[in-house]
Design an enzyme around this catalytic site. Sequence first.
Site, PDB file in Angstrom:
ATOM      1  N   GLU A 288       0.803  -1.231   0.000  1.00 33.49           N
ATOM      2  CA  GLU A 288       0.000   0.000   0.000  1.00 33.49           C
ATOM      3  C   GLU A 288       0.831   1.274   0.000  1.00 33.49           C
ATOM      4  OE1 GLU A 288      -4.060  -1.455   2.082  1.00 33.49           O
ATOM      5  OE2 GLU A 288      -2.418  -1.022   3.470  1.00 33.49           O
TER       6      GLU A 288
HETATM    7  N1  IFG Z   1      -4.368  -4.181   4.517  1.00 35.96           N
HETATM    8  C1  IFG Z   1      -3.144  -3.612   5.081  1.00 35.96           C
HETATM    9  C2  IFG Z   1      -2.944  -3.798   6.572  1.00 35.96           C
HETATM   10  C3  IFG Z   1      -4.250  -3.737   7.358  1.00 35.96           C
HETATM   11  C4  IFG Z   1      -5.249  -4.698   6.745  1.00 35.96           C
HETATM   12  C5  IFG Z   1      -6.499  -4.818   7.601  1.00 35.96           C
HETATM   13  C6  IFG Z   1      -1.957  -5.613   4.312  1.00 35.96           C
HETATM   14  C7  IFG Z   1      -0.699  -6.224   3.771  1.00 35.96           C
HETATM   15  C8  IFG Z   1      -5.565  -4.232   5.350  1.00 35.96           C
HETATM   16  N2  IFG Z   1      -1.997  -4.256   4.409  1.00 35.96           N
HETATM   17  O1  IFG Z   1      -2.875  -6.335   4.653  1.00 35.96           O
HETATM   18  O2  IFG Z   1      -2.058  -2.794   7.062  1.00 35.96           O
HETATM   19  O3  IFG Z   1      -4.747  -2.425   7.409  1.00 35.96           O
HETATM   20  O4  IFG Z   1      -7.303  -5.883   7.189  1.00 35.96           O
END
Ligand code: IFG
Length: 529
Positions: free
Chosen positions: A340
């Site tokens: 992200e």
């Molecule tokens: N995605 C984000 C996390 C977390 C997650 C919550 C990943 C690799 C959503 N990144 O999962 O930091 O916020 O479900």
Amino acid sequence: MTPRPPRSTVRNAALAVVAGALLTAGIVVPAGGAPAVENSAMDNIIPAPESVQPDPATTFELTQQTSIQATGEAAEVGEYLAGILRPSTGYPVPVNRGALGTGDIALALDGAPDLGPAGYRLQVADDNVSVHATSTEGLFNGVQTLRQLLPAAIESPTAQPGPWTMPGGSIVDKPRFEHRAAMLDVARHFFDVAQVKSYIDQIARYKINRLHLHLSDDQGWRIQINSWPRLAEYGGSTEVGGGPGGYYTQQDYTDIVNYAASRHIVIVPEIDMPGHTNAALASYAELNCDGVAPPLYTGIDVGFSSLCVDKDITYRFVEDVIRELAALTPGPYLHIGGDEAHSTPEEDYKKFIAQVLPLVSKYGKTVVGWHEYGKAQPQGDAVVQFWGTTNADPLLTDAVARGNKILASPANKSYLDMKYNESTPLGLQWAGFIEVADAYGWDPGSYLQGVPEESVLGVEAPLWSETLENSEHIEFMAFPRLPAIAELGWSPKGAQNWESFRQRLATHGPRLTASGIDFYASTQIPWAK
Ligand code: IFG
């Protein structure tokens, strides 16, 4: 070896046939169908072992006189087992009191080589129980199975009435995947050493052997770095919702690493970069491209932060962090996150990761990253951790072609912070609802398109903590779905069987309750009383 269906299933089916025949012959069968059949604990083990041979004519009883025989290196596992048995039985259960006698338990490092480093053979006879392995890790795994053969009350922290019987028979077992992980996000909400140790003890019961700690994010930096002290002191001073946060001193982290090792669990530390870095950027203005430190952040948005790819200080910072963390981490892995990075232009992202990868190798670690980092084409035994909600991504096929290993943690199957259903009070739902059947209903060895089983390092069940504040919250979201993921990682290929799993899991309800684990009593499971 094709695993046998649990004996109880076979026996119950046979009894149903007999009952039917009796009925046809006009012989009345007691109300409620065939007479209840004692379901042997040998049929209820999770993860399902490779092979189980019950011996219904045999029963072992643990008594006041029982001792554990575990000499040399095995003694540490003997003491661990005694620590389980003493509180609930009230028996002394000495370790290595003397020669092995009737009614004793033996843990022996005399296992056959075909068991591999993590396998074991468990024998329950009338007059003794023995676990055989080639390593203490194998003995430890055998002890997790042994404890499941005793009544649920064995998990109680206080003395309970017996009898402490175990069904006779033999088990030969070893894992399908070497890497069976849980992840705990200690950045969104901070969990102290005791809370992490509690989770370590809980995941060890299901033969999980890796704990990935998400140590840094926008909301908090949780590990002391001596060369950059404000990271923890200031960057660790809050958390989601504005609470006090916290951080691990280097001694705390070493304490966690050692405790995990005593449960044969390897810690995989993650410092997420270049995104998810607000806590670091807030701690040191000079790390920001504009030289201005942003405020600390206590919300749950993602994708708004980025290290400054064009500044030299960024790579001094990254190298210092990797150097100190690698020195504190005996395990082979160091996770650099990479997810992200929505505020890092793609070319900058690839440039940044390309400059960080050599630093991980320089300090002797194998790199792990969320699958986006595959854009920087990590070489060799780098581990690409998949967290998508589909079962295909070109980054995976490229990684396989480079010889990378894939760690399977699809968010719509293995993310334990996903709500079970719309009425679950905790958790998120961006990847969809995950009930127990969803967590169980996939095969890590064949789930990802273009990823052959030999490229799959194993499975991981991440637990993100945006909405979790204490151990009860962790337990409610992790149990009973973590045992499902643990079975996918351990049990033989093709052994997945939802009906068998849900029946076995039903008998673990009383075990979790006796352990004080605040699990979610899913309506999909016919929980035993
Ligand atoms: N995605 C984000 C996390 C977390 C997650 C919550 C990943 C690799 C959503 N990144 O999962 O930091 O916020 O479900």
